[in-house]
Design a protein around this motif. Sequence first.
Motif, PDB file in Angstrom:
ATOM      1  N   LYS A  44       0.827  -1.218   0.000  1.00  0.00           N
ATOM      2  CA  LYS A  44       0.000   0.000   0.000  1.00  0.00           C
ATOM      3  C   LYS A  44       0.852   1.254   0.000  1.00  0.00           C
ATOM      4  O   LYS A  44       0.573   2.217  -0.694  1.00  0.00           O
ATOM      5  CB  LYS A  44      -0.907   0.023   1.243  1.00  0.00           C
ATOM      6  N   ARG A  45       1.883   1.265   0.822  1.00  0.00           N
ATOM      7  CA  ARG A  45       2.855   2.361   0.799  1.00  0.00           C
ATOM      8  C   ARG A  45       4.244   1.769   0.641  1.00  0.00           C
ATOM      9  O   ARG A  45       4.506   0.681   1.155  1.00  0.00           O
ATOM     10  CB  ARG A  45       2.768   3.187   2.089  1.00  0.00           C
ATOM     11  N   ARG A 149      -0.969   6.154  -5.328  1.00  0.00           N
ATOM     12  CA  ARG A 149      -1.661   4.962  -4.805  1.00  0.00           C
ATOM     13  C   ARG A 149      -2.631   5.297  -3.675  1.00  0.00           C
ATOM     14  O   ARG A 149      -3.504   4.496  -3.366  1.00  0.00           O
ATOM     15  CB  ARG A 149      -0.690   3.855  -4.410  1.00  0.00           C
TER      16      ARG A 149
END
Length: 277
Positions: A44-45, A149
Amino acid sequence: VVRPAVGARISPDHLASLVLGATGRTRHLAFLLDFDGTLVPIAKRPELARADAALRVMLDRLGSHPQVSVAVVSGRSREDLLAAMGGSVRASLFAEHGGVGVLPDGAVVFLTKPPNGDLLPVRHRVREVTWPEGVWVEEKDMALALHTRGAPRDGAARAGTMLRQIVGDVDRGQRLRVLEGKEILEVQPRGLHKGLVVEWLRRPQTGKSPLLVAIGDDRTDEDAFRSLAPGDFAIRVGHAGEPTAASFRLLDPPEVRWFLQGVLIRLPGPGFQGVCV
Ligand SMILES: [Mg+2]
């Protein structure tokens, strides 16, 4: 070796046999490995994607083999890539798509000059802009990245349009390019791409030029694939769909590890056994 169609699906074990068959007992084998989406799953990150101990041990064993060298090549900044790898291994770590590398002995090499004059006006304009919610800017030595994202789809698309507009306005000499990766847009000098690392790896190691194996999961890796010589191996990671210059395809990071493990256990010489991944 019979070459299959472009981007052909192959089992990791079969691919490992082909690579070892092409290497033989004397030729040097050089790996160019993308990090995110290739060695580790996309997180996600970026700070959540980390090399685990099993991966580090495997890369270390591979890179310690006298016949093998390993380069991890990422779009990440240097600090970021070193942190993501989480400790030293016998691998060269190339950040910023190959712009700057840290060798296993700690030496730092630059494969291209920083594009400060061209990039500076883009950096200024990007700071003045209010970006859509969830979009964030990362300043690197050689480039500027827009991470999308965390943004909804329409916000990400709008950010892309805004960035292209800025670059179009200030880059009169067309010395920059906007590269679209997975949930990232990057402004780079045109001479900066992963093919630089291919040239660097091609330096003769044992008289003969090495056999190169490049693995990656997105468009930035295609630059490396296109720089390979006939007989080298280009391996695209992921499902079929996007056009690729790669001959082979593996499905995901676990298959990449399975393949590397397969190479490791097939390499000649005592004292180089594989590890479980
Ligand atoms: Mg990748």
